[in-house]
Design a protein around this motif. Structure first.
Motif, PDB file in Angstrom:
ATOM      1  N   LEU A  74      -6.651  10.141  90.006  1.00 47.90           N
ATOM      2  CA  LEU A  74      -6.928   8.720  90.192  1.00 47.90           C
ATOM      3  C   LEU A  74      -5.664   7.872  90.111  1.00 47.90           C
ATOM      4  O   LEU A  74      -5.618   6.780  90.674  1.00 47.90           O
ATOM      5  CB  LEU A  74      -7.944   8.250  89.144  1.00 47.90           C
ATOM      6  CG  LEU A  74      -9.309   8.953  89.193  1.00 47.90           C
ATOM      7  CD1 LEU A  74     -10.159   8.541  88.010  1.00 47.90           C
ATOM      8  CD2 LEU A  74     -10.019   8.640  90.499  1.00 47.90           C
ATOM      9  N   ASP A  75      -4.653   8.364  89.436  1.00 48.90           N
ATOM     10  CA  ASP A  75      -3.378   7.642  89.359  1.00 48.90           C
ATOM     11  C   ASP A  75      -2.527   7.853  90.601  1.00 48.90           C
ATOM     12  O   ASP A  75      -1.701   7.007  90.955  1.00 48.90           O
ATOM     13  CB  ASP A  75      -2.591   8.083  88.131  1.00 48.90           C
ATOM     14  CG  ASP A  75      -3.147   7.501  86.836  1.00 48.90           C
ATOM     15  OD1 ASP A  75      -4.024   6.614  86.926  1.00 48.90           O
ATOM     16  OD2 ASP A  75      -2.730   7.938  85.752  1.00 48.90           O
ATOM     17  N   ARG A  76      -2.699   9.008  91.273  1.00 50.41           N
ATOM     18  CA  ARG A  76      -1.827   9.343  92.404  1.00 50.41           C
ATOM     19  C   ARG A  76      -2.442   9.098  93.770  1.00 50.41           C
ATOM     20  O   ARG A  76      -1.742   9.087  94.777  1.00 50.41           O
ATOM     21  CB  ARG A  76      -1.419  10.821  92.315  1.00 50.41           C
ATOM     22  CG  ARG A  76      -0.482  11.144  91.169  1.00 50.41           C
ATOM     23  CD  ARG A  76       0.061  12.557  91.263  1.00 50.41           C
ATOM     24  NE  ARG A  76      -0.987  13.577  91.164  1.00 50.41           N
ATOM     25  CZ  ARG A  76      -1.291  14.426  92.136  1.00 50.41           C
ATOM     26  NH1 ARG A  76      -0.647  14.381  93.290  1.00 50.41           N
ATOM     27  NH2 ARG A  76      -2.242  15.324  91.969  1.00 50.41           N
ATOM     28  N   VAL A  77      -3.756   8.914  93.822  1.00 44.83           N
ATOM     29  CA  VAL A  77      -4.433   8.859  95.120  1.00 44.83           C
ATOM     30  C   VAL A  77      -3.990   7.665  95.957  1.00 44.83           C
ATOM     31  O   VAL A  77      -3.969   7.729  97.184  1.00 44.83           O
ATOM     32  CB  VAL A  77      -5.970   8.844  94.918  1.00 44.83           C
ATOM     33  CG1 VAL A  77      -6.433   7.550  94.261  1.00 44.83           C
ATOM     34  CG2 VAL A  77      -6.688   9.082  96.226  1.00 44.83           C
ATOM     35  N   THR A 114      -7.391   0.802  89.198  1.00 40.80           N
ATOM     36  CA  THR A 114      -7.835   0.086  88.005  1.00 40.80           C
ATOM     37  C   THR A 114      -9.059   0.799  87.441  1.00 40.80           C
ATOM     38  O   THR A 114      -9.687   1.639  88.107  1.00 40.80           O
ATOM     39  CB  THR A 114      -8.197  -1.363  88.340  1.00 40.80           C
ATOM     40  OG1 THR A 114      -9.339  -1.365  89.210  1.00 40.80           O
ATOM     41  CG2 THR A 114      -7.038  -2.083  88.998  1.00 40.80           C
ATOM     42  N   GLU A 115      -9.436   0.443  86.226  1.00 46.54           N
ATOM     43  CA  GLU A 115     -10.598   1.100  85.614  1.00 46.54           C
ATOM     44  C   GLU A 115     -11.866   0.850  86.422  1.00 46.54           C
ATOM     45  O   GLU A 115     -12.660   1.768  86.623  1.00 46.54           O
ATOM     46  CB  GLU A 115     -10.785   0.607  84.176  1.00 46.54           C
ATOM     47  CG  GLU A 115     -11.934   1.303  83.459  1.00 46.54           C
ATOM     48  CD  GLU A 115     -12.035   0.928  81.998  1.00 46.54           C
ATOM     49  OE1 GLU A 115     -13.171   0.792  81.507  1.00 46.54           O
ATOM     50  OE2 GLU A 115     -10.981   0.764  81.353  1.00 46.54           O
ATOM     51  N   GLU A 116     -12.057  -0.382  86.921  1.00 44.01           N
ATOM     52  CA  GLU A 116     -13.282  -0.642  87.674  1.00 44.01           C
ATOM     53  C   GLU A 116     -13.251   0.058  89.022  1.00 44.01           C
ATOM     54  O   GLU A 116     -14.298   0.505  89.524  1.00 44.01           O
ATOM     55  CB  GLU A 116     -13.532  -2.146  87.823  1.00 44.01           C
ATOM     56  CG  GLU A 116     -12.466  -2.922  88.524  1.00 44.01           C
ATOM     57  CD  GLU A 116     -12.756  -4.430  88.526  1.00 44.01           C
ATOM     58  OE1 GLU A 116     -13.700  -4.844  87.839  1.00 44.01           O
ATOM     59  OE2 GLU A 116     -12.035  -5.172  89.224  1.00 44.01           O
ATOM     60  N   GLN A 117     -12.086   0.206  89.629  1.00 47.11           N
ATOM     61  CA  GLN A 117     -11.992   0.987  90.859  1.00 47.11           C
ATOM     62  C   GLN A 117     -12.310   2.455  90.583  1.00 47.11           C
ATOM     63  O   GLN A 117     -13.065   3.098  91.323  1.00 47.11           O
ATOM     64  CB  GLN A 117     -10.594   0.865  91.457  1.00 47.11           C
ATOM     65  CG  GLN A 117     -10.284  -0.476  92.087  1.00 47.11           C
ATOM     66  CD  GLN A 117      -8.840  -0.557  92.548  1.00 47.11           C
ATOM     67  OE1 GLN A 117      -7.938   0.048  91.941  1.00 47.11           O
ATOM     68  NE2 GLN A 117      -8.596  -1.328  93.603  1.00 47.11           N
TER      69      GLN A 117
END
Length: 924
Positions: free
Chosen positions: A205-208, A214-217
């Motif tokens: 989720l950090d690299r995509v 963000t947390e909500e994303q």
């Protein structure tokens, strides 16, 4: 159980005449031996025997298997009572055993279901899956039916509780677990699953995307329910979320890449989705992976082709808005040439029925105002009349070439102590006929607020009788249901008038011009789009019209349907001539093939971008794509930005998501990466006044750079262009001098956003002196969606009595309700969303320009809300008093023969003059 025997007493046998017999009870077996023959029955079969107490003696009868009764008598009643007690004990034992067996069966059924429920939860946990609505429904559907109250009543019986022992407590626990609503626990399960996945997939989720989600994303990515709607605020990264969801689904092996489709509304958007997806797959090491990105147009044609073996053709004019308008214009002209009846209806609608009527008794939107502030309506002939209904009659008369006079004094003197001189509504001098139009309903009653109105009606009728003058009457009811125009035509022609319908009759100066043909063509095109999208035929829409409440202007709607019917037929004939279909046909045909099973789409995950612009036809296709079990819909959009109703969009698809799709999760992206918080607050407060909009709280961490909203007023709209150019030059100078930070390209970007294409003229023609520091681009607000700039200029924030206005007061014609589901009916709802879109294109600031006495209703609302102040060309805050009559102009100081006075800036359209003088001043 001990064996018990009974025999008759000697005396009992002698007195009853019974033969000798012996009765033996061994467990449930009852044996009667008489005369050496033995007969056996089961006590639990209560119809197989009978015990009959008498005065002194008890008799017993056993019914053999052949139905023959075997009897014995003479048993003393005391022993008979003991017999009955013994038999009842056997029966009680039987019933207790049955109760225990039933409880045991129910306990096993409950436990089996609880075990199944737990196994499904464990399977989801092991596979890192969401416990979906579909799975929840499946588990609930297998839940055994139990009468919990009856079970608890049985458990309260001492014999049952004693016999069950510890099992009673176990059953109570299972029953409580069965009774509990599992959905809150499943919600907790999914919440825990989300937290677990946030940690387990953090690297992905950090690299995509180029920046960590963000947390909500991230939570929206992880939420893998069957139907999910993501309400995404402007600039909140909805495309990043869509693409990341595809990557996550493949990473977790929920869905194979070839079973994912991302749907967009145009080819450019689909290509952008595909490009963004490819970059994301590359970032996480999935370079070889591809997912399909398509338009609804391409997907629908593909489905029809595969279902029928023949891919249909969609002519360019049937899918492109501009080309479709031109094609419909050609069809209109052809029908007008071929059909005089159609031509007359077309022209009559433009000339007479262009405006809908307000409720009976209400004025509606006024055209002019008198000195006391009373609104009036202007007619085609140029008169000023008191109501829309009177204006409609006057326009009908003008269109048909009938000579009339409005409110000419009655030929007889009527003025007395109680009455002014009578002035009938209309007088036809050639026919010597008076015509009164009364505000009466079907029952002959006026609106409740019209006190004493009926007395006036009766007085006028009596006066004509007394004076021997002819009077013709029409009423609000007759006008609205269409009865009175044929009656009026019959009356006039019977008296010798010759009607001469002429839509090209010259409109005198000051007269109200009819609806432009292009405007009516555009309205019909929008109507046809919605009608087809909703699979509504002309007969069905006529039924809907019949069901509308009384008081609506049904006759106008009926005339409009009479215009649409041959146009729709001709439109479909034009398609057939080219062996083609239009966009709405294509959506419904594709959905029909999926619904009927003629074709099964391969997609398991369907993602839709810009869902707020979906039509009912697109929504139907989405439902059909995910109708089978194991399918997932992820719809992303912002109902606050639904601005394409003219192209078939229906905001109720999004605001009524659960009703449309049966169920669904609603998630929100409320953090924007575009606008400063102050701009978020002002724009959100404005658009969310519509209670039909989905509520959300837009957050931002973007720091403000100067005022987020600015408003400037010039003396006359002719000075708008110069004021806008000066504003842009000052921006350029600010960048040049280092006062304003440059944008991403070294320059600042400026959008001039127009409500109309004509607003392009406000882009400065001489760009040489600003190009180095400022990049200026013109877009219509509709085309700007999805784009952003440092500064946004709204050049014509005007509410003009005539001409272009923002808001456009003709944007939402009520006739469209015949072709659409009940949805958003908030005043100017579409225009309010359009204004919101304009405001939220800005990364730094929005500058709005208006002219004195023509301030836009929307800008005035922002001022009243304290979101912005209007500044004059002198740099001072404008302090003006709005005209209470027209509510558009402002009170200005004028000089007349008797000195200074104040009146409305919209004079002569508004002749209002306040009685009291108030100082008009400007303050810094």
């Amino acid at each position: 159980m001990a064996v018990t025997e009974w025999r008759p007493s000697f005396l009992g046998r002698r007195l009853t005449g019974s033969s000798d017999w012996r009765l033996r009870l061994d467990g449930p077996e009852l044996t009667l031996t008489v005369a050496g023959r033995t007969h056996r029955v089961n006590v639990e079969e209560e119809t197989a025997y009978r015990v009959q107490p008498g005065m002194l003696w008890t008799g017993i009868t056993i019914y053999s298997e052949h139905g023959r009764a075997v009897e014995g008598d003479g048993l003393p009643n005391a022993e008979g009572a003991a017999l009955t007690q013994a038999l009842n004990a056997v029966l009680i034992e039987k019933r207790l055993r049955e109760e225990l067996e039933l409880l045991d069966d129910q306990h096993r059924m409950i436990d089996r279901w609880l075990e199944y429920k737990t196994s499904q939860e464990q399977a989801c946990s092991q596979r890192h899956r969401w416990f979906t609505h579909e799975l929840q429904a499946s588990v609930i559907s297998t839940r055994p039916t139990m009468d919990a109250e009856a079970i608890r009543d049985r458990l309260k019986e001492p014999a049952v509780a004693m016999r069950l022992g510890p099992k009673a407590h176990a059953l109570e626990q299972s029953l409580s677990a069965w009774e509990a609503d599992p959905r809150p626990a499943w919600a907790s399960f999914n919440a825990a699953h989300t937290e677990s996945e946030l940690k387990a997939c953090k690297d992905l989720l950090d690299r995509v995307e180029s920046k960590p989600l963000t947390e909500e994303q991230a939570k929206a990515v992880i939420c893998f329910d069957n139907r999910v709607q993501l309400v995404a605020s402007a600039g909140s990264g909805k495309t990043s979320t869509m693409v990341a969801k595809a990557v996550y689904a493949i990473h977790r092996e929920f869905v194979d890449p070839e079973r994912i489709v991302m749907l967009a509304f145009n080819k450019q958007a689909a290509e952008e989705l595909a490009e963004r997806a490819a970059k994301s797959f590359k970032r996480v090491g999935m370079e070889e992976v591809m997912v399909e990105a398509s338009t609804f147009h391409a997907l629908g044609l593909s489905i029809i082709g595969k279902a029928t073996g023949r891919k249909p053709s969609v002519p360019d004019w049937a899918s492109d808005g501009v080309s479709g308008f031109r094609k419909l214009t050609d069809i209109v002209e052809h029908l007008k040439e071929r059909s005089p009846a159609f031509r007359q209806r077309w022209d009559l609608f433009r000339f007479v029925f262009a405006r809908d009527l307000a409720r009976p008794g209400a004025l509606g939107k006024a055209d002019v105002w008198d000195g006391q502030g009373k609104g009036r309506i202007r007619t085609a002939a140029g008169e000023v009349v008191k109501s829309q209904e009177e204006a409609m009659i006057a326009d009908w008369l003008f269109y048909n070439g009938v000579e009339y006079r409005y409110e000419e004094s009655y030929r007889h003197q009527t003025a007395d102590a109680d009455h002014r001189q009578y002035k009938p509504d209309f007088y036809y001098p050639v026919l010597d006929l008076y015509h009164e139009h009364f505000a009466l309903d079907a029952q002959g009653l006026p609106p409740a607020e019209f006190e004493g109105y009926l007395d006036g009606v009766r007085w006028k009728r009596q006066k004509h009788v007394e004076m021997g003058t002819s009077m013709f009457e029409t009423t609000s009811h007759g006008l609205r249901n269409g009865d009175d125009f044929p009656r009026l035509e019959a009356e006039l022609t019977a008296r010798g008038a010759v009607l001469d319908p002429d839509p090209d009759r010259e409109i005198p100066e000051g007269g109200r011009k009819p609806m432009e043909p292009a405007e009516l063509t555009g309205l019909v095109r929008t109507f046809i789009s919605h009608a087809k999208s909703n699979c509504l035929t002309i007969p069905i829409m006529r039924q809907r019209l019949d069901g509308m409440p009384e008081g609506n202007f049904k006759h106008r709607y009926r005339v409009f349907l009479d215009i649409v019917a041959p146009l729709l037929e001709a439109w479909d004939a034009a398609l057939a001539a080219e062996d083609g279909i239009d966009f709405e046909d294509m959506l419904n045909l594709a959905a029909g093939h999926l619904e009927s099973g003629r074709y099964e789409a391969p997609y398991e995950l369907v993602m839709v971008d810009e869902f707020q612009d979906a039509s009912q036809g697109r929504a139907r296709l989405c439902r059909a794509l995910v109708r089978k079990p194991g399918r997932f819909l992820f719809a992303v959009g912002d109902d606050w930005q639904s601005i394409n109703r003219f192209a078939g969009a229906d905001v109720s698809v999004m605001t009524g998501f659960r009703q449309s799709f049966g169920h669904g999760q609603e998630l929100k992206l409320e953090q924007t990466f575009r606008c400063p918080q102050a701009l978020c607050d002002a724009s959100s407060a404005f658009v969310s006044k519509n209670p039909a909009q989905i509520a959300k709280r837009v957050r931002s961490v973007i720091p403000a750079q100067g005022p987020v909203l600015q408003a400037f007023q010039v003396d006359h709209m002719d000075k708008l262009a110069a004021a806008i150019e000066l504003f842009i030059v000052k921006l350029a100078e600010g960048v040049r001098d280092g006062i304003i930070p440059p944008g991403r390209s070294g320059r600042i970007s400026v959008y001039v956003l127009g409500r109309y294409n004509a607003d392009r003229r406000y882009v400065p023609a001489r760009k040489a002196r600003i190009d180095r520091w400022v990049e200026v681009t013109f877009l219509t607000i509709h085309r700007s969606k999805g784009s952003e700039a440092d500064y946004v200029i709204l050049p014509e924030m005007l509410s003009a009595l005539r001409g272009r206005s923002f808001p456009n007061t003709r944007a939402d014609d009520p006739v469209l309700t015949l072709a659409m589901p009940e949805g958003d009916d908030f005043p100017q709802g579409e225009e309010r969303r359009l204004f919101y879109v304009a405001l939220t294109r800005a990364r730094r600031s929005v500058a709005m320009f208006t002219a004195r006495g023509q301030c836009s209703d929307f800008l005035r609302e922002l001022v009243e809300d304290g979101a912005v102040s209007i500044t004059g060309t002198d740099g001072r805050v404008v302090r003006e008093e709005s005209c209470p009559a027209c509510k558009q102009g402002v009170l200005v100081l004028r000089t007349g023969p008797y000195g200074e006075f104040r009146s409305c800036s919209n004079f002569p359209a508004c002749a209002f003059k306040p009685r009291r003088r108030r100082q008009v001043r400007s303050e810094p």
